[in-house]
Design an enzyme around this catalytic site. Structure first.
Site, PDB file in Angstrom:
ATOM      1  N   ARG A   1      58.503  23.528 -22.072  1.00  0.00           N
ATOM      2  CA  ARG A   1      59.689  24.137 -21.452  1.00  0.00           C
ATOM      3  C   ARG A   1      60.270  23.230 -20.361  1.00  0.00           C
ATOM      4  NH1 ARG A   1      58.015  29.183 -17.411  1.00  0.00           N
ATOM      5  NH2 ARG A   1      56.361  28.113 -16.315  1.00  0.00           N
TER       6      ARG A   1
ATOM      7  N   HIS B   1      59.631  33.482 -24.738  1.00  0.00           N
ATOM      8  CA  HIS B   1      59.550  34.309 -23.520  1.00  0.00           C
ATOM      9  C   HIS B   1      60.926  34.898 -23.177  1.00  0.00           C
ATOM     10  CE1 HIS B   1      58.498  35.322 -19.406  1.00  0.00           C
ATOM     11  NE2 HIS B   1      57.335  34.716 -19.448  1.00  0.00           N
TER      12      HIS B   1
ATOM     13  N   GLU C   1      58.376  39.476 -25.472  1.00  0.00           N
ATOM     14  CA  GLU C   1      58.056  38.139 -25.964  1.00  0.00           C
ATOM     15  C   GLU C   1      57.278  38.143 -27.278  1.00  0.00           C
ATOM     16  OE1 GLU C   1      56.050  36.269 -22.594  1.00  0.00           O
ATOM     17  OE2 GLU C   1      57.116  37.636 -21.269  1.00  0.00           O
TER      18      GLU C   1
HETATM   19  O1  TA6 Z   1      55.116  36.615 -19.697  1.00  0.00           O
HETATM   20  C1  TA6 Z   1      54.537  37.108 -18.586  1.00  0.00           C
HETATM   21  C2  TA6 Z   1      54.109  36.001 -17.648  1.00  0.00           C
HETATM   22  O2  TA6 Z   1      53.071  35.273 -18.200  1.00  0.00           O
HETATM   23  C3  TA6 Z   1      53.771  36.661 -16.333  1.00  0.00           C
HETATM   24  O3  TA6 Z   1      52.391  36.661 -16.090  1.00  0.00           O
HETATM   25  C4  TA6 Z   1      54.675  36.015 -15.320  1.00  0.00           C
HETATM   26  O4  TA6 Z   1      54.044  35.199 -14.437  1.00  0.00           O
HETATM   27  C5  TA6 Z   1      55.737  35.368 -16.178  1.00  0.00           C
HETATM   28  O5  TA6 Z   1      55.181  35.081 -17.415  1.00  0.00           O
HETATM   29  C6  TA6 Z   1      56.584  34.256 -15.616  1.00  0.00           C
HETATM   30  O6  TA6 Z   1      55.950  33.030 -15.560  1.00  0.00           O
HETATM   31  P1  TA6 Z   1      56.683  31.796 -14.905  1.00  0.00           P
HETATM   32  O7  TA6 Z   1      55.711  30.655 -14.990  1.00  0.00           O
HETATM   33  O8  TA6 Z   1      57.923  31.531 -15.693  1.00  0.00           O
HETATM   34  O9  TA6 Z   1      56.986  32.184 -13.481  1.00  0.00           O
END
Ligand code: TA6
Length: 304
Positions: free
Chosen positions: A103, A173, A276
């Site tokens: 990403r 995501h 997701e």
């Molecule tokens: O998808 C859920 C998750 O894994 C959460 O635990 C939360 O931290 C989110 O993703 C966002 O992650 P990021 O690294 O984009 O802040």
């Protein structure tokens, strides 16, 4: 080569007059802008991240933070980040980038095609290199096909180009834009087992639809079912149909979680909900040498 020349070259090669253009996006990151009779969309080549998708006649489907950082090395907050080859923190390396390394990497635009009905298909690719081998010693190719129209079909293919088997996690995501997350529920997970990340990943069972009433970070396991975020405020159902995706993660940081995030406005958590399509945790994929795996998510919007 400077960014303008790079983007210019891409646009000359892939642009489709009046429909798809490669432009310099926020932070100087190259981006594909699509405007057709079927939809408008923006896709950053940095992360191969869909940032915006608006089927004709609809309002924006994806949430994108106004405070997102737009710089190499930082993840873009919103749209549809691609997480690979691990999800959340890397289990055996606290220093590794969260949600993997693709990403925060510029992908290569491989092809772009516009059909008569306004559907546009983009293929972005990336693969192992010296930087990825620093974190993960495997040879792989990722091909990500995005079909943008009245629906948004996303297909992420992973090819194991190494000589031994590999195991990976992956997630699309998706940050949905909702009117008010407190008036949104998620349908399709009734009876599914989930790991509650807000409660030390305890295994629980979903009963009925999921109401979003607090900080939520649930990983639903062994479910290929379609899920719908039912948004009463905007009067629409945001549907995700899945193929080769055995887990679904639902996340909203709520006020507490958002307070610790510098790249989101304090109240923005109310307008987003992540749903997701994924293969994470116990649903990670095992792939033999030379094998290929394709996860597919098809997003659509239905009026209530
Ligand atoms: O998808 C859920 C998750 O894994 C959460 O635990 C939360 O931290 C989110 O993703 C966002 O992650 P990021 O690294 O984009 O802040």
């Amino acid at each position: 080569m400077d960014t303008a020349a790079h983007v210019d070259g891409l646009n000359r090669r892939f642009g489709v007059a009046g429909v798809a253009e490669v432009v310099v996006g926020n932070g100087g990151l190259p981006m594909v802008r699509i405007s057709s009779e079927a939809a408008t969309a923006e896709i950053s080549l940095y992360g191969a991240q869909v940032l915006s998708w608006r089927p004709a006649g609809e309002e924006e489907v994806l949430f994108l933070s106004e405070r997102s950082r737009w710089e190499p090395g930082a993840a873009i907050r919103g749209g549809i980040p691609v997480c690979f080859p691990w999800f959340r923190d890397k289990a055996d390396d606290a220093k590794a980038p969260k949600h993997g390394f693709v990403r925060t990497k510029e992908w290569r635009l491989d092809s772009l095609r516009a059909d008569q009905d306004g559907t546009v298909t983009l293929l972005c690719v990336t693969g192992s290199d010296d930087e990825t081998r620093r974190w993960w010693p495997h040879e792989f190719l990722l091909a990500y096909r995005m079909r943008i129209g009245h629906t948004l079909r996303l297909e992420l293919s992973v090819v194991n180009r190494g000589t031994s088997a590999l195991r990976f996690e992956e997630a699309l995501h998706t940050y949905f834009h909702v009117g008010d997350v407190r008036q949104t529920k998620v349908h399709g997970l009734d009876g599914a087992k989930y790991l509650d990340n807000m409660d030390a990943n305890r295994a629980k069972m979903q009963q009925a639809d999921l109401e979003i009433a607090r900080q939520t970070d649930n990983a639903y396991m062994d479910t290929g079912a379609a899920v719908e975020a039912i948004d009463w405020t905007l009067g629409r159902r945001l549907r995700t149909e899945k193929m080769n995706s055995a887990s679904t993660v639902v996340w909203n940081p709520w006020q507490e979680g958002a307070a610790g995030m510098s790249d989101m406005e304090p109240e923005a958590w109310q307008r987003m909900l992540c749903v997701e399509a994924s293969n994470v945790l116990g649903c990670a994929v095992q792939l033999g040498s030379g094998e290929e795996h394709t996860l597919r998510a098809t997003l659509s919007v239905n009026r209530e």
